[in-house]
Design a protein around this motif. Structure first.
Motif, PDB file in Angstrom:
ATOM      1  N   THR A 177     162.811  65.012   4.234  1.00 52.01           N
ATOM      2  CA  THR A 177     162.929  63.643   3.714  1.00 52.01           C
ATOM      3  C   THR A 177     164.084  62.905   4.384  1.00 52.01           C
ATOM      4  O   THR A 177     163.962  61.722   4.726  1.00 52.01           O
ATOM      5  CB  THR A 177     163.093  63.665   2.174  1.00 52.01           C
TER       6      THR A 177
ATOM      7  N   LEU B  26     163.828  60.600   7.476  1.00 53.96           N
ATOM      8  CA  LEU B  26     163.467  59.176   7.443  1.00 53.96           C
ATOM      9  C   LEU B  26     164.531  58.307   8.115  1.00 53.96           C
ATOM     10  O   LEU B  26     164.221  57.246   8.646  1.00 53.96           O
ATOM     11  CB  LEU B  26     163.309  58.723   5.989  1.00 53.96           C
TER      12      LEU B  26
ATOM     13  N   GLY C 148     158.015  56.623  13.305  1.00 53.64           N
ATOM     14  CA  GLY C 148     157.503  56.374  11.946  1.00 53.64           C
ATOM     15  C   GLY C 148     156.264  57.211  11.652  1.00 53.64           C
ATOM     16  O   GLY C 148     156.173  57.831  10.589  1.00 53.64           O
TER      17      GLY C 148
ATOM     18  N   CYS D 264     156.555  60.004   8.841  1.00 54.94           N
ATOM     19  CA  CYS D 264     155.777  59.727   7.624  1.00 54.94           C
ATOM     20  C   CYS D 264     154.653  60.740   7.428  1.00 54.94           C
ATOM     21  O   CYS D 264     154.368  61.138   6.292  1.00 54.94           O
ATOM     22  CB  CYS D 264     155.208  58.306   7.648  1.00 54.94           C
ATOM     23  N   SER D 265     154.043  61.188   8.526  1.00 53.01           N
ATOM     24  CA  SER D 265     152.960  62.162   8.342  1.00 53.01           C
ATOM     25  C   SER D 265     153.524  63.478   7.799  1.00 53.01           C
ATOM     26  O   SER D 265     152.908  64.130   6.958  1.00 53.01           O
ATOM     27  CB  SER D 265     152.184  62.388   9.642  1.00 53.01           C
TER      28      SER D 265
ATOM     29  N   PHE E  65     154.431  62.924   4.099  1.00 56.07           N
ATOM     30  CA  PHE E  65     153.177  62.916   3.347  1.00 56.07           C
ATOM     31  C   PHE E  65     152.691  64.351   3.099  1.00 56.07           C
ATOM     32  O   PHE E  65     152.324  64.714   1.978  1.00 56.07           O
ATOM     33  CB  PHE E  65     152.136  62.099   4.122  1.00 56.07           C
TER      34      PHE E  65
END
Ligand SMILES: CCCCCCCCCCCCC/C=C/C(=O)SCCNC(=O)CCNC(=O)[C@H](O)C(C)(C)COP(=O)(O)OP(=O)(O)OC[C@H]1O[C@@H](n2cnc3c(N)ncnc32)[C@H](O)[C@@H]1OP(=O)(O)O
Length: 242
Positions: free
Chosen positions: A74, A77, A96, A100-101, A104
């Motif tokens: 996390t 990011l 990104g 993000c993948s 997720f």
């Protein structure tokens, strides 16, 4: 026009320019960040090895390392922020999609669906991510300190050729394994009628996510191939507006 002898090599000039444009504060922050992330992923690697040596099974491994994984993945990011404010020369979109993948996968798949946590595919992407990140963050750290061992540079720009497809396979197989549970429980879905008059089916959303790997993954992979040619083979990639 100055000759090449007076100027030094184009690559050397490019490197010096890049270093000059990064402020001391940015270099200090990035060095701290990359050291912390290398350490984080090393701790994760050791926790996985210790678990496997003690239990001789992968069952329960995810649960035992979940907190460390969620924290360090996390935190990544901030890398999108690094690109956005321009302290690293990478596209916000490429970074990104990558970050993000992963987030997720961690939060909305593996962490949310306990029934799939013991799948072999989870271990596959965990091992691949861990090896990749230890190499990537140590590459950035040594590079910032101007003491980059060649084997780390070599590993950074060769390992992904195997690791990317393996990581993607682990991720896709995990999402695939999650589909029956998502369909059965209707988790994270909204059915009509409801007061917002909105319908959302997480099951079909996951199918769309799986399909989105088809256009997105090659872009990441070819980006890395271009980086590889630039860094390992010294190919100069001239941008069109220069
Ligand atoms: C809502 C849900 C949506 C889901 C959508 C799903 C679609 C998903 C599709 C695809 C999914 C892929 C899943 C991936 C899984 C895996 O990771 S599998 C394991 C294998 N993975 C890898 O090998 C990862 C490779 N990727 C990366 O390295 C990066 O994430 C990258 C952004 C793709 C590429 O990195 P980039 O920064 O562009 O390349 P570099 O050559 O490393 O660096 C470029 C320059 O930037 C400097 N830099 C970058 N970061 C730092 C930093 N932290 N510290 C210091 N410097 C940094 C770097 O030094 C370079 O600088 P220059 O030398 O000045 O160019």
């Amino acid at each position: 026009m100055a000759s090449m002898e007076e100027d030094g090599s184009v690559e050397e000039k490019d490197n010096n320019n890049k270093k000059r444009t990064k402020s001391a504060i940015a270099v200090a922050w990035l060095t701290f960040y990359n050291i912390a992330m290398t350490a984080g992923w090393l701790v994760l690697a050791m926790a996985m090895m210790r678990f496997y040596l003690q239990k001789a099974t992968h069952k329960g491994l995810y649960k035992s390392i979940a907190r460390i994984l969620k924290f360090f993945q996390t935190v990544a990011l901030v890398e999108v922020g690094h690109c956005a404010i321009g302290i690293v020369r990478t596209s916000v979109i490429v970074t990104g999609v990558q970050v993000c993948s992963r987030i997720f996968m961690v939060w909305f798949i593996t962490n949310s669906i306990k029934q799939i946590q013991n799948e072999e595919s989870v271990i596959l992407f965990l091992v691949v991510w861990t090896l990749t990140e230890i190499t990537r963050y140590s590459f950035y750290t040594f590079n910032l300190l101007n003491h980059l061992p060649y084997f780390i540079k070599w590993a950074r720009y060769n390992m992904f050729i195997i690791m990317y497809p393996l990581g993607v396979a682990g991720e896709l197989l995990t999402i695939y394994a999650a589909l029956p549970f998502v369909r059965k429980t209707g988790m994270l879905s909204m059915r009509l009628p409801n007061k917002y008059n909105i319908s959302f089916d997480y099951y079909y959303f996951l199918i769309i996510v799986m399909l989105s790997y088809i256009p997105l993954f090659p872009q990441l992979f070819f980006h890395m191939l271009r980086q590889r040619r630039k860094v390992l083979l010294g190919e100069i990639i001239v941008e069109k507006d220069e």
